[in-house]
Design a protein around this motif. Structure first.
Motif, short mmCIF file in Angstrom:
data_model
loop_
_atom_site.label_atom_id
_atom_site.label_comp_id
_atom_site.label_asym_id
_atom_site.label_seq_id
_atom_site.Cartn_x
_atom_site.Cartn_y
_atom_site.Cartn_z
N GLN A 200 -1.39 3.28 -9.67
CA GLN A 200 -0.09 2.76 -9.25
C GLN A 200 -0.16 1.26 -8.98
N ALA A 201 -1.29 0.80 -8.45
CA ALA A 201 -1.47 -0.64 -8.24
C ALA A 201 -1.49 -1.37 -9.57
N GLU B 244 -9.26 11.93 -6.24
CA GLU B 244 -8.05 12.00 -7.08
C GLU B 244 -6.93 11.13 -6.50
N ALA B 245 -6.75 11.19 -5.17
CA ALA B 245 -5.69 10.40 -4.53
C ALA B 245 -5.99 8.91 -4.64
N LEU B 246 -7.25 8.53 -4.52
CA LEU B 246 -7.62 7.12 -4.63
C LEU B 246 -7.40 6.61 -6.05
N ILE B 247 -7.73 7.42 -7.05
CA ILE B 247 -7.49 7.03 -8.44
C ILE B 247 -5.99 6.86 -8.69
N ASP B 248 -5.19 7.77 -8.16
CA ASP B 248 -3.75 7.66 -8.34
C ASP B 248 -3.22 6.38 -7.69
N TYR B 249 -3.75 6.05 -6.51
CA TYR B 249 -3.37 4.80 -5.84
C TYR B 249 -3.72 3.59 -6.71
N LEU B 250 -4.92 3.58 -7.28
CA LEU B 250 -5.35 2.45 -8.11
C LEU B 250 -4.51 2.35 -9.37
N VAL C 236 0.84 -1.20 0.00
CA VAL C 236 0.00 0.00 0.00
C VAL C 236 0.88 1.24 0.00
N MET C 237 1.90 1.25 0.84
CA MET C 237 2.81 2.39 0.91
C MET C 237 3.44 2.69 -0.44
N SER C 238 3.94 1.64 -1.10
CA SER C 238 4.62 1.86 -2.38
C SER C 238 3.66 2.41 -3.42
N ARG C 239 2.40 2.00 -3.38
CA ARG C 239 1.42 2.47 -4.36
C ARG C 239 0.97 3.90 -4.07
#
Length: 236
Positions: free
Chosen positions: A87-88, A79-85, A26-29
């Motif tokens: 990156q995943a 926006e932050a959640l989309i960026d996380y997804l 999670v951290m890396s993403r």
């Protein structure tokens, strides 16, 4: 929604990792780097430009995998959640699955074994399915949400329910691959390489399952709320 959340902004970031090493993914993403000493979650996120509320929402969801408190849910940045997804998706397509393929080639003999050839073919077909699945999300789903947030119309009358209705569990086919390897690969000796790649496949399957649950139970409901608010404001 669950009223008790395990992790808070004042916890030390190092304690999260010590309690649950899976949170390293999670951290890396979120783009967080190691070396944070005794800093709190909030301090690390602020210093590294990560949205604290979204990070806490995701790590608590990953710990519970079924619900999240209203306190954190309503602090999520779309926006932050989309960026996380995104990156995943990059992690699976550009790093994890290619690494598994390399280990798979080292562990099986495709030149002299028909089962080995079928295993690799099955894996490659699966990766193509995952790529199509995630590229659809990157381009269509996230493109739609960006238009929604900017107040623009998305062509074709698209809405998030279209995505939710067609969202399939992409980790399921890995179960078939595991069964093929365990039941049918003719290994006459203990194969540490094969056991290692099989362990990686199990881990990838679990990780993909968690990823899909974030999309189904965090992302989709959040976008439905955004849609409802926009429609309500338009009528008002």
């Amino acid at each position: 929604m669950n009223k008790y959340m395990k992790y808070s902004a004042t916890d030390r970031m190092s304690d999260l990792i010590c309690e649950n090493y899976n949170l390293l993914l999670v951290m890396s993403r979120f783009g967080l780097s190691l070396g944070f000493g005794d800093k709190t979650v909030e301090q690390v996120c602020e210093q590294q430009g990560v949205h604290t509320g979204t990070f806490l929402a995701v790590v608590n969801f990953m710990d519970d995998e079924c619900c999240i408190s209203d306190e954190y849910y309503h602090k999520i940045s779309v926006e932050a959640l989309i960026d996380y997804l995104r990156q995943a998706h990059s992690y699976f397509l550009d790093f994890n699955l290619p690494a598994i393929r390399r280990k798979l080639i080292d562990a099986i003999d495709c030149s002299q074994n028909d089962v080995a050839f079928l295993i690799l073919k099955f894996f490659d077909e699966y990766v193509n399915e995952v790529r199509a699945h995630m590229e659809y999300e990157n381009q269509v789903v996230f493109g739609y949400v960006n238009c929604l947030l900017q107040g623009k119309n998305y062509p074709g009358g698209y809405n998030i329910k279209v995505f939710a209705d067609r969202h399939n569990q992409i980790e399921a086919k890995l179960t078939e691959l595991k069964n093929i390897i365990v039941k049918y690969y003719p290994a006459n000796i203990n194969n540490n390489q094969l056991n290692s790649v099989l362990f990686d496949i199990y881990s990838c399957e679990k990780d993909l399952c968690s990823h899909c649950r974030v999309e189904d139970y965090m992302f989709v409901p959040l976008i439905m709320e955004v849609e409802n608010k926009i429609h309500h404001d338009a009528r008002g």
